[in-house]
Design a protein around this motif. Structure first.
Motif, PDB file in Angstrom:
ATOM      1  N   SER A 166       4.118  18.685   3.705  1.00 36.03           N
ATOM      2  CA  SER A 166       5.254  18.648   2.781  1.00 36.03           C
ATOM      3  C   SER A 166       6.519  19.294   3.332  1.00 36.03           C
ATOM      4  O   SER A 166       7.603  18.782   3.121  1.00 36.03           O
ATOM      5  CB  SER A 166       4.886  19.281   1.440  1.00 36.03           C
TER       6      SER A 166
ATOM      7  N   HIS B 195       0.842  -1.197   0.000  1.00 33.75           N
ATOM      8  CA  HIS B 195       0.000   0.000   0.000  1.00 33.75           C
ATOM      9  C   HIS B 195       0.874   1.242   0.000  1.00 33.75           C
ATOM     10  O   HIS B 195       1.877   1.315   0.686  1.00 33.75           O
ATOM     11  CB  HIS B 195      -0.904   0.020   1.238  1.00 33.75           C
ATOM     12  N   GLY B 196       0.486   2.236  -0.762  1.00 31.35           N
ATOM     13  CA  GLY B 196       1.193   3.512  -0.752  1.00 31.35           C
ATOM     14  C   GLY B 196       0.686   4.370   0.387  1.00 31.35           C
ATOM     15  O   GLY B 196      -0.381   4.143   0.933  1.00 31.35           O
ATOM     16  N   THR B 197       1.465   5.349   0.739  1.00 32.74           N
ATOM     17  CA  THR B 197       1.042   6.281   1.778  1.00 32.74           C
ATOM     18  C   THR B 197       0.788   7.632   1.140  1.00 32.74           C
ATOM     19  O   THR B 197       1.362   7.976   0.116  1.00 32.74           O
ATOM     20  CB  THR B 197       2.114   6.421   2.877  1.00 32.74           C
ATOM     21  N   LEU B 198      -0.046   8.395   1.769  1.00 33.32           N
ATOM     22  CA  LEU B 198      -0.384   9.721   1.284  1.00 33.32           C
ATOM     23  C   LEU B 198       0.301  10.744   2.180  1.00 33.32           C
ATOM     24  O   LEU B 198       0.179  10.693   3.408  1.00 33.32           O
ATOM     25  CB  LEU B 198      -1.907   9.912   1.315  1.00 33.32           C
ATOM     26  N   ASP B 199       1.044  11.645   1.573  1.00 29.15           N
ATOM     27  CA  ASP B 199       1.680  12.708   2.339  1.00 29.15           C
ATOM     28  C   ASP B 199       0.699  13.859   2.500  1.00 29.15           C
ATOM     29  O   ASP B 199       0.146  14.361   1.526  1.00 29.15           O
ATOM     30  CB  ASP B 199       2.937  13.204   1.624  1.00 29.15           C
ATOM     31  N   TYR B 200       0.486  14.264   3.747  1.00 24.10           N
ATOM     32  CA  TYR B 200      -0.389  15.391   4.050  1.00 24.10           C
ATOM     33  C   TYR B 200       0.419  16.654   4.341  1.00 24.10           C
ATOM     34  O   TYR B 200      -0.071  17.746   4.182  1.00 24.10           O
ATOM     35  CB  TYR B 200      -1.269  15.078   5.257  1.00 24.10           C
TER      36      TYR B 200
ATOM     37  N   GLU C 110      -3.943  19.228  -1.895  1.00 20.76           N
ATOM     38  CA  GLU C 110      -4.778  18.175  -2.488  1.00 20.76           C
ATOM     39  C   GLU C 110      -5.095  17.086  -1.462  1.00 20.76           C
ATOM     40  O   GLU C 110      -6.172  16.501  -1.478  1.00 20.76           O
ATOM     41  CB  GLU C 110      -4.092  17.544  -3.700  1.00 20.76           C
ATOM     42  N   ALA C 111      -4.153  16.802  -0.584  1.00 22.92           N
ATOM     43  CA  ALA C 111      -4.368  15.763   0.427  1.00 22.92           C
ATOM     44  C   ALA C 111      -5.315  16.240   1.520  1.00 22.92           C
ATOM     45  O   ALA C 111      -6.164  15.494   2.002  1.00 22.92           O
ATOM     46  CB  ALA C 111      -3.036  15.329   1.028  1.00 22.92           C
TER      47      ALA C 111
ATOM     48  N   ASP D 147       0.039  12.091   9.419  1.00 20.25           N
ATOM     49  CA  ASP D 147       1.369  12.406   8.905  1.00 20.25           C
ATOM     50  C   ASP D 147       2.145  13.127   9.994  1.00 20.25           C
ATOM     51  O   ASP D 147       1.559  13.707  10.912  1.00 20.25           O
ATOM     52  CB  ASP D 147       1.257  13.288   7.661  1.00 20.25           C
TER      53      ASP D 147
END
Length: 140
Positions: free
Chosen positions: A9, A2-7, A29-30, A115
């Motif tokens: 940056s 599974h990929g992770t989503l960066d919230y 976008e997140a 995150d």
């Protein structure tokens, strides 16, 4: 896998004679689908300063500031949020006895952390002339 989503940056910091400043750049976008979320800022020096910044419908709802589990007076910390999070901490609120402070920022939604910056450990910020920050008191 599974990929992770960066919230989150980027994390920036700065000083002037009386304040420590933090800037957190989220990924728009997140964050877009989230309406209610919380930033948790931890600043560790001689004491541990915890700042909980709650947003509802993308508006600043509540800020809770504690140092070693005791609330701090209003004015010790100022917070602003639009597309980025900005935090100003009065220098006297961050007592230190070491030549550095440690900082981390987490984004929470519900009861879950989404995150954290930095991703591993804490950001160690050197103090004194070498760190272009507050002068370090003599260590005893």
């Amino acid at each position: 896998m599974h990929g992770t989503l960066d919230y989150l940056s980027e994390l920036h910091y700065g000083f002037d004679a009386d304040h420590f400043y933090l800037r957190v750049d989220p990924v728009p976008e997140a964050l877009g689908p989230l309406r209610d979320f919380e930033f948790r800022v931890l600043i560790r020096a001689a004491a541990e300063l915890r700042i909980a910044i709650r947003l509802e419908a993308w508006s600043l709802k509540d800020v809770v500031v504690e140092r070693d589990d005791s609330p701090l007076p209003s004015g010790a910390v100022e917070v602003a949020f639009d597309r980025i999070l900005e935090v100003s901490v009065a220098g006297e609120s961050v007592p230190f006895t070491k030549p550095q402070i440690e900082v981390s920022v987490a984004l929470w939604h519900g009861a879950l952390p989404l995150d954290v910056l930095p991703v591993e450990g804490k950001l160690e910020i050197p103090l004194g002339e070498e760190g272009f920050a507050w002068a370090v008191p003599p260590l005893v």
